[in-house]
Structures are given as structure tokens and as C-alpha cells.
Design a protein around this motif. Sequence first.
Motif, short mmCIF file in Angstrom:
data_model
loop_
_atom_site.label_atom_id
_atom_site.label_comp_id
_atom_site.label_asym_id
_atom_site.label_seq_id
_atom_site.Cartn_x
_atom_site.Cartn_y
_atom_site.Cartn_z
N GLN A 389 23.05 34.66 37.56
CA GLN A 389 24.39 35.02 37.96
C GLN A 389 25.37 34.50 36.91
OE1 GLN A 389 25.64 33.26 41.64
NE2 GLN A 389 24.62 31.32 41.26
N SER A 390 26.47 35.18 36.81
CA SER A 390 27.49 34.81 35.85
C SER A 390 28.54 33.96 36.53
CB SER A 390 28.14 36.06 35.26
OG SER A 390 28.82 36.79 36.27
N GLY A 391 29.38 33.32 35.71
CA GLY A 391 30.49 32.57 36.27
C GLY A 391 31.42 33.45 37.07
N THR A 392 31.57 34.69 36.64
CA THR A 392 32.45 35.61 37.35
C THR A 392 31.91 35.91 38.75
OG1 THR A 392 33.13 36.62 35.27
CG2 THR A 392 33.53 37.88 37.28
N SER A 393 30.61 36.17 38.85
CA SER A 393 30.04 36.49 40.16
C SER A 393 30.05 35.28 41.09
CB SER A 393 28.60 37.00 40.00
OG SER A 393 27.76 35.99 39.46
N LEU A 394 29.80 34.09 40.55
CA LEU A 394 29.85 32.89 41.37
C LEU A 394 31.28 32.63 41.86
CD1 LEU A 394 28.54 30.39 42.59
CD2 LEU A 394 28.95 29.21 40.42
N SER A 395 32.23 32.80 40.97
CA SER A 395 33.64 32.62 41.35
C SER A 395 34.02 33.59 42.45
CB SER A 395 34.54 32.83 40.14
OG SER A 395 35.90 32.83 40.50
N ALA A 396 33.62 34.85 42.30
CA ALA A 396 33.95 35.86 43.31
C ALA A 396 33.29 35.53 44.64
CB ALA A 396 33.52 37.24 42.84
N SER A 397 32.04 35.04 44.60
CA SER A 397 31.33 34.71 45.84
C SER A 397 32.03 33.58 46.58
CB SER A 397 29.89 34.32 45.52
OG SER A 397 29.17 35.40 44.97
N ILE A 398 32.37 32.52 45.87
CA ILE A 398 33.03 31.39 46.51
C ILE A 398 34.38 31.80 47.09
CG2 ILE A 398 34.11 29.16 46.05
CD1 ILE A 398 31.84 28.53 44.15
N GLN A 399 35.13 32.58 46.32
CA GLN A 399 36.44 33.00 46.78
C GLN A 399 36.34 33.90 48.01
OE1 GLN A 399 37.80 34.72 43.15
NE2 GLN A 399 38.05 32.75 42.13
#
Length: 670
Positions: A389-399
Motif C-alpha cells: 500500500q502507498s502512503g496515499t492509500s493509507l492516509s485515505a483509509s485512516i481519514q
Amino acid sequence: MQSPKSPAARRRQQSHDVLRRSPVACERCRRRKQKCLGTPPYPCAGCNDGGHSCVYSESEKRISVPESYLLRLQSQARAAGTRVHDGMPSPAETTATEVEWAFPGTDNWVLCRPGQYHYMGNSSSTYIANRLNPTTETLAWHNYPHYEDTSWLRRPPLMPEMPQLPPFDFAKRLYAAQHAYIGTIFSFLDEHSFHQRLKHVYASPPDPNSRDDCLVYCQILLVFAFGQMYSVNQWTGNEGPPGFHYFKHALQFLPDAREDGSILFAEVLAYVAYYMQTINRRDSAYLYIGLALRMAISLGLHQEVLDQEMDAYERERRRRLWWSTYSLERLLCVTSGHPISISDDDIDVMLPSPVDGEDPKRAAVLRNYTLLSRILGRIGQDIYRKRRQSGTSLSASIQNIMKSLSEWFAQLPPEVRLDPATDLDRPLSREVVSTYLHYYHCINMTARPLLLYAVQRQMAANAAHGQKTAARWEDGLSPDVVSIIDNAIAAARSSTSILNAASKYNRVATYGFIDGEQAFSAALLLVMVNIAFPYREMNAAAMDTALQVLQSMAEKGNKYIRACHSLLTKLSAGKKPVSMSAPAQQAETGNSAAGQVWMGADQAAVGQQQAPQEGQQQQMTFNLEGGDDPSVWADVIDSIGIDMDRQWIGMALMREEGLGDNTGTEPAAM
């Protein structure tokens, strides 16, 4: 002169001129899924050419309709006084010329010989065959072995040893005790069914050759085990925790997993799984909850039953058992780092709803607890599952998860809400305690990767400064990340406040897996904050309270919590408080009036780091449209090797403190 054509020849000639489908198809063409060109009573061209018997029969149309249209028709039928059974027209009131409602998925259900429904998935060969050649015959054979003699499945005809049963009235008190802790958030056994089965157990000895009889005795003994565990709430002897005596005897009545499944069997397996977790047999708990969930799936509990003859009570019982097993499975899997067993996309059953004569709060608690369990499953899948997973996908998941938690809190009904200004000074209802702890735990688990990254980052900065004062931990992090971490810290303080208030009235389950897990999780977060971040009195006080809650559970005999408390005590004692730098102290001045207790979600707008005031119950709002440093999220991903494994977190922090070689205590080894 050309001879006149026969009727069949004329029809064949017409079929060449205009290819059309007859309004009524013969049975042979309907089975073959081919166009029928005949006109009753004459045989169609296909049957005539092949020399087959051509039979026409009246058939009903099958159409699909929008749910809103169906509900409107049902409402009109009720208003007109039409007899309706369970919200659907009675078969006795329909005729062959009326419409037969065709619901998606109705042909997935198989009614087997014992009267038990089973679900047959779309990938099943039997399902495909039945779709190609619909039949009114039962497909019960699909769920039975070729060899019908099932006597080999039964245990040897030996009478299991029965423990001495408590007095009948005391047995009912044991049910009430376990119901307060388990029955409000899970629905494995309702009061009416318990009383019926209790009378049966006290009236006659068990029949070892009857599966259902053994299940009833097993379930009643499990209720006694839980009831005694929660009533006594501390270690009293050398034979295990309270109730363990009943639990051992209950296992003697547990049928083998090779037996046919049933709703009662699934209920019992879920009870066994939860008790296994309370005595910290995690692998056994994982296996039993897997059996319970898969049995529930095989019974089709994950799909809505549309049988018109099933009454509303039985339908709701199936729903509640499914969601209870689902919630328990999510809790056991996610908190242990295991993958979940079923995706939400494969579930199509309604959430718990009130039944006639029931307190609406009962269904409200079950429903909201289930919704949180759904979010917890997303946390395990989207944040902690091992995958690229990318930082973008992790950020979106948490948000997205934080947004879902905010929406959940906003719709929480008044009967489940907690008022921190008044409720913490009086006995708390267990269902409210359980619901709020579940909510805060979800916030904790969502923010944990960010917090762990910030803690490791700050500890490195503290080591670089030596004895000098450290900078603010927020420096270099985006307002969004800081806001999420602040909410997690506030949630841990709130969890501690609720646990502390409940412990004053002996309403914290010493051996309750969920209470222990959530108490440890909140204490762990607060210890991490206090050993890394600059000193704040409210966080230090909350950490001390959290450790006191764990110590109380340890002193009452919970050996696992004792090891957890020992670990956290060493971590907290081995680190001196970090003083704030002058700029940090100035930034902290605006938060000096912040209270100790926070019961809602912080309304932290981007760029504002104000801590919530005491008694606030607000909704989280985030403007998470990006702006984070990609390298930060890449580092966060590197810090997620934990899969929520508590031993890893503890040992990681201990290595940071140089304690790894001196403790000799591993919390997961119990």
C-alpha cells in the motif's frame, strides 16, 4: 394445382417469415431456454419436427420490483385490512393469475429435512443446475452425505459427568449476571429460551445420544460459568477463574464439529469461543469462533430469509445471532492480528431491530455495537492487513475510518449516550460502558500507526537533545495528523475515566476479554505518550489511573493483565518526564483549561489543536484533502509491522528504552 398446406406447415412458413416468440411457451421449450413458436393447443414447430409431445401449462410471471414499491403495496394492504403474514401476502390469498414476487437470491435457500434452512451460494454446481432446470423438489440431498447412517458421528454412549447444579433461583441470577456483560452487546441466548432450557435441564438427565439435548446442557453450563465469573469477579481457588468448573463440564457435552449445524450449535460455539478468550487461550478461541461463523454462514444467517412462513421473532433471532457472531469474530481477529473471515460485501442481512414487547434500548445497543464492529473490521483490513500500500492509500483509509467514527457518534441515540458531567459519579449501565469503550478502542486502533510513528520520532529527538528540553511533537506534522493523534489521546483518557468509574461499583470484568483488551490498549497509548511527548499533567494523571485499573484486575487474579501491567509499569518508570521548551510552553498555554474527561469526538478544525473541554460531546470534523508530506506517510507504513500484536509494541518500546534484555516477561506468552 398446389395442395393446401396443413396447419403445422402454415405455422412453419410463418415462422420463417417472422421470427417471434409465442406468448405462451411449451414446457419443453421453457426447460431448454429456447424460443417457442407454437400456438396452443397446436404443437410448436420444435416439438412437431422432433416428434416430441408438446404440452402447454399455465405459468405465473416472475418479475422483480423495487423494494419501495413492494413496501408501498404492503402498506396499502394493511390499510385495507388484508390479511398479511409477516409483511408478505399469504399464499392462500393468491391465485395462478396473480404475480409471484421474485426476490433476488430466493433460490439460494434450501429447506432440509430437519426443517433447517441452508444457504447455497451462486458458485455451487447444484445452484446452477437448479437455475437451468427449476424444480419444486427439495434439494436437501445437497447437504447430506451419501452414507446416511450418522451413528458414527455420535460420541460413545457414556453419560458425561454432571456437576452439582446451583439452586434454581440462583441459576437465574447467574444468567442475569452474564447477560449484563455479554447479553447486552451479543445475542447468543435470550431470557425466554434460557428459562425453557433451564427447566428442561433441572427436570431430566441429559440424553447423550441426542445432539440437541447435549447442546442444551452445554449451553446452560456455559451460562453458569460466565455468571459465576462475572459475579465473583476474582480468583477464588486453585481450579482456575470463577466458573471454570462449570466450563470444563460443559465441554463434555459439546458435540463434535462433524455434527450437522444448527442455530443452537452456533450459539454454543460462540459461547465457547468467548470463554476460551477470557482464560487467554487465544488460539482455541480463534478456532471456535471460526467454527461458529462458518456454521452461521452454512445456515445462511448472513443472508436475509424471505420465507413467508417464518415468524418475525425467528427472523430477528437469526439476524441477532449472525451479527453477534460477526462482532465477536471481528474483535477476536482484529485484536489478535488475524485476517477476518468474511467480507462485508458478502453479507446481506438486516441489522438488529426491535421486536414487539421489547425495550427499544436492547436493539439500539446491539445495532450500534454492530456498526462499530463493522468499522473495526475495516480497520483490520485497510490499515493493518499485510499488503502493498502507498502512503496515499493509507492516509485515505485512516481519514475515511475517522469520518465513519464521527458519523457513528453523531447518530448515537439518546438512550445509549453517556453524559460525562453526571453519569461518571453514579453506577454506569454495562451496555453504555461496553459501547463507549468499543468506540474509543476503534479510535485508538485507527490512530495507532500515526501515534507510534510520532512517538518513535519524538523519542529520537529527545535522545538527540539529551537533558535539554525537547521541541513540540507536533512540529513537522500536518494539522490533520496532529488532530487524529489528539483525538486518540483524548479517547484513551476517556476510556480510562469510564473504566475507573465502573470499577468503583465492581462493574469492570476482571476476566472479561474485551474489558482487559481495551483497558490495556488505552493504558499502552497513554504510556507511549508520557514517555515520549512533553509532560502534560492531564495525560500523566490519566496514565496513572489506567495503570491502577490494570493493577486492580491483576490483583484479582488475571495473570495475563498482571504481565501487561508489569510491562507498562517498567516502561513508565524507566522514563523521566520530558520538559517543554519555551515555545512549546507558550503553545500549551491555550490548552491549560482543558479537562480530564472527554466523552465525544473532538471538533478539531484543520490547524486548531485545542483539546476538548470537560463534558463536551462533539463530532470530529476533518478537512482531509491532502497536504501531508508523502515521506511522513511512507515512514508510517514502515512502522506498521505490528498487525495489532501487543507483544511487538511492548517489545519495540522496551528496545527503545534498553529494557528488552532485563524484563523476562512477555505478555503474549501467557
